[in-house]
Scaffold this motif. Structure first.
Motif, short mmCIF file in Angstrom:
data_model
loop_
_atom_site.label_atom_id
_atom_site.label_comp_id
_atom_site.label_asym_id
_atom_site.label_seq_id
_atom_site.Cartn_x
_atom_site.Cartn_y
_atom_site.Cartn_z
N THR A 125 31.74 86.24 44.34
CA THR A 125 32.79 86.05 45.27
C THR A 125 33.86 87.92 45.58
OG1 THR A 125 33.62 84.20 44.38
CG2 THR A 125 35.18 84.68 45.78
N LYS A 160 39.35 85.69 51.39
CA LYS A 160 38.38 85.68 50.16
C LYS A 160 36.39 84.54 50.53
CE LYS A 160 39.71 83.62 46.15
NZ LYS A 160 39.99 82.04 45.34
N GLN A 186 33.67 82.87 49.88
CA GLN A 186 33.24 82.64 47.84
C GLN A 186 32.23 80.96 48.92
OE1 GLN A 186 35.86 80.66 45.89
NE2 GLN A 186 34.53 81.07 43.99
N PRO A 187 30.90 81.44 48.40
CA PRO A 187 29.60 82.23 47.38
C PRO A 187 29.67 83.29 48.95
CG PRO A 187 28.65 80.51 47.84
CD PRO A 187 30.14 80.46 48.35
#
Lengths: 111, 116
Positions: free
Chosen positions: B18, B78, B80-81
């Motif tokens: 992440t 972000k 993720q993943p």
């Protein structure tokens, strides 16, 4: 294909010469902008021309816009080595705020 | 006046990990945008915030990407993943809340993300 397509993809000139970059786009636009990106740096806004304008100047920069041909040109006069960068034609259509970038022209000004 | 800042400038992570990118817009700019350039392709729009609200997220590639702007100041993106194809440069931009025709977006230096 992309909204803004620059021509040429790469341009190499001697310091002091003029550099002309062209851009074509496909849809109707709200305005057209040119940005510059020096190697490894962020994008710097150069100039904005509205759809109802035909020509605009800013220092050594001159931008033209022909909405009938869906094209624009950026002229840099009396180029300097510091002008070496990638130049992007960027359009915005309608009321949307997202910018649509062309693939860019890599300009190299040789001292 | 400080410009748009982004952190980190470069991030190298492994596939499946992440990563969170941060953008601090110019003070007073209500509009905040995320763009990215991957694999030598054109710079593409991801999403647009007006203050803390997502105005347009049509460019977000998939649900592995999550952008937030709590409090209407800085924003985070972000991944993720992370996948290999996420490698590229992520740009943030901000602008004043003006009419769209006059909107000039000011860009940060970008975060170069490398997924191994």
């Amino acid at each position: 294909s992309q909204q803004g397509e620059e021509d040429p993809q790469a341009l190499s000139i001697q310091e002091g010469e003029n550099a002309t970059m062209n851009c074509s786009y496909k849809t109707s636009i709200n305005n057209l902008q040119w940005y510059r990106q020096n190697s490894g740096r962020g994008l710097v806004h150069l100039i904005l021309i509205r759809s109802n304008e035909r020509e605009k100047h800013s220092g050594r920069l001159r931008v033209t816009l022909d909405t009938s041909k869906k094209s624009s040109s950026l002229l840099i006069t009396a180029s300097r080595a510091a002008d070496t960068a990638s130049y992007f034609c960027v359009t915005k259509d309608g009321s949307a705020r997202q910018l649509t970038f062309g693939s860019g022209t890599q300009l190299t000004v040789l001292p | 006046e400080a410009g748009v800042t982004q952190f980190p400038s470069h991030s190298v992570i492994e596939k499946g990990q992440t990563v969170t990118l941060r953008c601090d817009p110019i003070s007073g700019h209500d509009n905040l945008y995320w763009y990215r350039r991957v694999m030598g392709k054109e710079i593409k729009f991801l999403l647009h915030f007006v203050k803390e609200s997502k105005q347009d997220e049509s460019g977000m590639p998939n649900n592995r990407f999550l952008a937030e702007r709590t409090g209407g100041t800085y924003s985070t993106l972000k991944v993720q993943p992370a996948e290999l194809e996420d490698s590229g440069v992520y740009f943030c931009a901000s602008s004043l809340l003006t009419r769209a025709v006059e909107d000039t977006q000011y860009f940060g230096p970008g975060t170069r993300l490398t997924v191994l």
